[in-house]
Scaffold this motif. Structure first.
Motif, PDB file in Angstrom:
ATOM      1  N   VAL A  71       0.918  -1.152   0.102  1.00 13.44           N
ATOM      2  CA  VAL A  71       0.011  -0.103  -0.047  1.00 13.44           C
ATOM      3  C   VAL A  71       1.051   1.252   0.023  1.00 13.44           C
ATOM      4  N   MET A  72       0.682   1.924  -0.956  1.00 10.06           N
ATOM      5  CA  MET A  72       1.354   3.338  -1.286  1.00 10.06           C
ATOM      6  C   MET A  72       0.529   4.541  -0.960  1.00 10.06           C
ATOM      7  N   TRP A  73       1.429   5.410   0.164  1.00  7.97           N
ATOM      8  CA  TRP A  73       0.591   6.763   0.067  1.00  7.97           C
ATOM      9  C   TRP A  73       1.423   7.746  -0.333  1.00  7.97           C
ATOM     10  N   TRP A  74       1.098   8.785  -0.989  1.00  9.50           N
ATOM     11  CA  TRP A  74       1.998   9.672  -1.361  1.00  9.50           C
ATOM     12  C   TRP A  74       1.386  11.184  -1.376  1.00  9.50           C
ATOM     13  N   ASP A  75       2.098  12.170  -1.057  1.00 11.79           N
ATOM     14  CA  ASP A  75       1.677  13.533  -1.296  1.00 11.79           C
ATOM     15  C   ASP A  75       2.634  14.210  -1.969  1.00 11.79           C
ATOM     16  N   ASP A  76       2.039  14.986  -3.174  1.00 11.81           N
ATOM     17  CA  ASP A  76       3.063  15.831  -3.795  1.00 11.81           C
ATOM     18  C   ASP A  76       2.997  17.388  -3.538  1.00 11.81           C
ATOM     19  N   GLY A  77       2.242  17.750  -2.479  1.00 11.59           N
ATOM     20  CA  GLY A  77       2.004  19.234  -2.236  1.00 11.59           C
ATOM     21  C   GLY A  77       0.745  19.726  -3.070  1.00 11.59           C
ATOM     22  N   PHE A  78       0.233  18.851  -3.984  1.00 13.07           N
ATOM     23  CA  PHE A  78      -0.829  19.580  -4.710  1.00 13.07           C
ATOM     24  C   PHE A  78      -2.211  18.467  -4.593  1.00 13.07           C
ATOM     25  N   GLU A  79      -1.889  17.298  -4.323  1.00  9.25           N
ATOM     26  CA  GLU A  79      -2.707  16.034  -4.422  1.00  9.25           C
ATOM     27  C   GLU A  79      -2.069  15.028  -3.405  1.00  9.25           C
ATOM     28  N   ASP A  80      -2.951  14.360  -2.618  1.00 12.89           N
ATOM     29  CA  ASP A  80      -2.418  12.935  -1.963  1.00 12.89           C
ATOM     30  C   ASP A  80      -3.480  11.920  -2.270  1.00 12.89           C
ATOM     31  N   ASN A  81      -2.869  10.666  -2.349  1.00 13.91           N
ATOM     32  CA  ASN A  81      -3.802   9.606  -2.620  1.00 13.91           C
ATOM     33  C   ASN A  81      -2.948   8.410  -1.988  1.00 13.91           C
ATOM     34  N   VAL A  82      -3.740   7.136  -1.852  1.00 15.46           N
ATOM     35  CA  VAL A  82      -3.374   5.952  -1.604  1.00 15.46           C
ATOM     36  C   VAL A  82      -3.773   4.956  -2.523  1.00 15.46           C
ATOM     37  N   TYR A  83      -2.710   4.380  -3.031  1.00 20.13           N
ATOM     38  CA  TYR A  83      -2.721   3.101  -4.088  1.00 20.13           C
ATOM     39  C   TYR A  83      -2.471   1.728  -3.612  1.00 20.13           C
ATOM     40  N   VAL A  84      -2.669   0.868  -4.098  1.00 18.28           N
ATOM     41  CA  VAL A  84      -2.318  -0.618  -3.878  1.00 18.28           C
ATOM     42  C   VAL A  84      -1.352  -0.900  -5.006  1.00 18.28           C
ATOM     43  N   VAL A  85      -0.186  -1.148  -5.003  1.00 17.67           N
ATOM     44  CA  VAL A  85       0.903  -1.179  -5.788  1.00 17.67           C
ATOM     45  C   VAL A  85       1.678  -2.618  -5.798  1.00 17.67           C
ATOM     46  N   ASP A  86       2.421  -2.612  -6.772  1.00 14.11           N
ATOM     47  CA  ASP A  86       3.573  -3.796  -7.029  1.00 14.11           C
ATOM     48  C   ASP A  86       4.776  -2.866  -6.913  1.00 14.11           C
ATOM     49  N   PRO A  87       5.584  -2.854  -5.956  1.00 14.06           N
ATOM     50  CA  PRO A  87       6.793  -1.995  -5.903  1.00 14.06           C
ATOM     51  C   PRO A  87       7.952  -2.523  -6.759  1.00 14.06           C
ATOM     52  N   GLN A  88       8.782  -1.356  -7.374  1.00 16.38           N
ATOM     53  CA  GLN A  88       9.826  -1.622  -8.218  1.00 16.38           C
ATOM     54  C   GLN A  88      10.830  -2.314  -7.533  1.00 16.38           C
ATOM     55  N   THR A  89      11.030  -2.140  -6.475  1.00 15.31           N
ATOM     56  CA  THR A  89      12.164  -2.586  -5.619  1.00 15.31           C
ATOM     57  C   THR A  89      12.456  -4.183  -6.022  1.00 15.31           C
ATOM     58  N   SER A  90      11.396  -4.969  -5.609  1.00 14.84           N
ATOM     59  CA  SER A  90      11.675  -6.388  -5.888  1.00 14.84           C
ATOM     60  C   SER A  90      10.116  -6.803  -6.379  1.00 14.84           C
ATOM     61  N   ASN A  91       9.933  -6.669  -7.643  1.00 17.10           N
ATOM     62  CA  ASN A  91       8.422  -6.924  -7.989  1.00 17.10           C
ATOM     63  C   ASN A  91       7.954  -8.517  -8.006  1.00 17.10           C
ATOM     64  N   THR A  92       6.731  -8.563  -8.279  1.00 16.00           N
ATOM     65  CA  THR A  92       6.072 -10.127  -8.354  1.00 16.00           C
ATOM     66  C   THR A  92       6.768 -10.701  -9.720  1.00 16.00           C
ATOM     67  N   ARG A  93       7.000 -11.898  -9.485  1.00 18.65           N
ATOM     68  CA  ARG A  93       7.738 -12.542 -10.764  1.00 18.65           C
ATOM     69  C   ARG A  93       7.678 -14.184 -10.547  1.00 18.65           C
ATOM     70  N   PHE A  94       7.738 -14.895 -11.523  1.00 18.70           N
ATOM     71  CA  PHE A  94       7.958 -16.309 -11.436  1.00 18.70           C
ATOM     72  C   PHE A  94       8.848 -16.489 -12.590  1.00 18.70           C
ATOM     73  N   GLY A  95       9.414 -18.054 -12.311  1.00 11.42           N
ATOM     74  CA  GLY A  95      10.612 -18.342 -13.245  1.00 11.42           C
ATOM     75  C   GLY A  95      10.778 -19.650 -13.573  1.00 11.42           C
ATOM     76  N   PHE A  96      11.601 -20.297 -14.248  1.00 14.01           N
ATOM     77  CA  PHE A  96      11.948 -21.699 -14.535  1.00 14.01           C
ATOM     78  C   PHE A  96      13.488 -21.765 -14.720  1.00 14.01           C
ATOM     79  N   ARG A  97      14.386 -22.433 -14.069  1.00 13.16           N
ATOM     80  CA  ARG A  97      15.620 -22.700 -14.309  1.00 13.16           C
ATOM     81  C   ARG A  97      16.057 -24.197 -14.044  1.00 13.16           C
ATOM     82  N   GLY A  98      17.044 -24.461 -14.846  1.00 20.74           N
ATOM     83  CA  GLY A  98      17.529 -25.918 -14.511  1.00 20.74           C
ATOM     84  C   GLY A  98      19.055 -25.992 -15.203  1.00 20.74           C
ATOM     85  N   LYS A  99      19.601 -27.168 -15.215  1.00 19.02           N
ATOM     86  CA  LYS A  99      20.786 -27.390 -15.544  1.00 19.02           C
ATOM     87  C   LYS A  99      21.036 -29.095 -15.744  1.00 19.02           C
ATOM     88  N   ALA A 100      22.182 -29.344 -16.325  1.00 15.36           N
ATOM     89  CA  ALA A 100      22.573 -30.377 -16.567  1.00 15.36           C
ATOM     90  C   ALA A 100      24.030 -30.495 -16.669  1.00 15.36           C
TER      91      ALA A 100
END
Length: 385
Positions: free
Chosen positions: A64-93
């Motif tokens: 949940v992200m709250w922000w205020d830019d001095g002109f408007e403020d809001n609260v959003y549900v977000v997927d942060p850029q820091t470590s975003n939602t992901r899935f993957g496949f990996r393997g080796k031989a």
């Protein structure tokens, strides 16, 4: 005598009946079991062959992200850029005792990218993004070569962090609310100057005394090199890296200008005192756009304490600050605080962070000329699988 004979005959008949019944039951049981196994094999997902391993992994990160830019403020549900939602496949031989071959496919899906939310857009971008799609060959003697969509040599170089603070507010999460600061407020373009992931050929040397040298080339127009170190010295854990890269791809903001050469130098350093958990993390970089004769700079520092005060997992407390500046005389100064709590049993991190920005210059197109500050609070969780 007749009684004993009758008892013996009864026992023999009972044993015969029991054996016959067991034999019948065994036959029916095995047939039924084989049928069930065949059904499971037909409906179970499985990999194509038994020579190459397959691992499914990923994470879900929302906040949940709250922000205020001095002109408007809001609260959003977000997927942060820091470590975003992901899935993957990996393997080796294993090819032999020295060589192995492997692959990695990874996809990120941000249902509401925290960097893209704005005053008139509470959804951000909602698109999948490939993070990895490459194969590799690795030799313990000669190093590793990967080909495909992969990290460039400088990818992650400004995000080196031995603590868990980066989950809540690392170098990359300075982009939370990026479009509000950059587009709505006319601030600098906040990023860490990494090339990130591209279609490349990348080579990494084996580790020598804690050092690894990397080089990548791709998309005809970019190349970079990086040197990383990881080790321990007298109770201190150390991780560091420095990189240089060039890119002449017109997709880097050249807008059709011939050969818009971009040169980048960036790096990071993180030190933790293992007995106490005290740590400091810093990074910096410079980006030159030669044909435009412009330069951009950033620096970042984070420091705090990481200790296991609770049995559920380690707690990280930190403060941070930094600055971005460009040749348009737009500068963003910022500082913040945060906390991360690990929950080991669930491979989970709970986090919260606060940042305050102050902008100097770069106020083109503002609804309010006094709109020169930006505050944001982001709190959520990351769970890995």
């Amino acid at each position: 005598m007749k009684l004993m004979t009758g008892v013996a005959m009864f026992a023999l008949m009972a044993a015969y009946a029991t054996n016959a019944s067991a034999a019948d039951l065994g036959g029916d049981c095995c047939a039924d079991l084989e049928e069930r196994v065949a059904e499971l094999e037909a409906t179970t997902a499985r990999k194509g062959n038994r020579k190459v391993s397959l691992e499914v992994y990923g994470q879900v990160t929302t906040a949940v992200m709250w922000w205020d830019d001095g002109f408007e403020d809001n609260v959003y549900v977000v997927d942060p850029q820091t470590s975003n939602t992901r899935f993957g496949f990996r393997g080796k031989a294993a090819i032999n005792s020295d060589l192995e071959a492997g692959y990695n496919i990874e996809l990120a899906w941000q249902t509401a990218d925290a960097t893209k939310v704005r005053e008139d857009n509470d959804e951000g971008e909602d698109v999948p993004e490939f993070r990895q799609a490459h194969w590799y060959i690795k030799s313990n003697t000669w190093g590793k070569v990967r080909v495909g969509f992969a990290d460039t040599a400088n990818s992650g170089i400004a995000e080196i962090d031995l603590s868990n603070a980066s989950v809540a507010d690392g170098m990359s999460s300075s982009q939370a609310g990026h479009d509000i600061i950059f587009l709505d407020m006319g601030g600098p373009n906040l990023d860490n100057f990494e090339f990130n992931r591209r279609n490349v050929v990348r080579y990494d040397t084996p580790t020598y005394a804690g050092f690894v040298l990397s080089a990548a080339w791709g998309e005809d127009d970019m190349w970079d090199v990086a040197l990383r170190y990881a080790g321990e010295l007298r109770g201190f854990k150390i991780a560091a890296g420095i990189a240089y890269g060039e890119n002449t791809d017109t997709s880097n903001g050249g807008s059709g200008v011939a050969d818009p050469v971009i040169e980048v130098v960036n790096g990071g350093l993180s030190i933790m005192h293992m007995p106490t958990g005290l740590f400091v993390t810093t990074s910096a970089g410079q980006r030159d756009r030669d044909n435009w004769d412009t330069e951009e700079w950033f620096w970042f520092v984070s420091s705090g304490l990481e200790r296991k005060w609770f049995t559920i997992g380690a707690t990280t407390l930190f403060g941070m600050g930094g600055e971005y500046e460009d040749d348009d005389e737009a500068t963003a100064h910022y500082w913040g605080l945060g906390a991360v709590q690990k929950i080991d049993a669930a491979a989970m991190d709970l986090y919260i962070s606060y940042r305050h920005y102050e902008l100097d210059g770069g106020v083109n197109g503002l609804a309010d000329p006094n709109q020169d500050t930006f505050d944001t609070v982001v709190g959520g969780a990351r769970i890995k699988f």
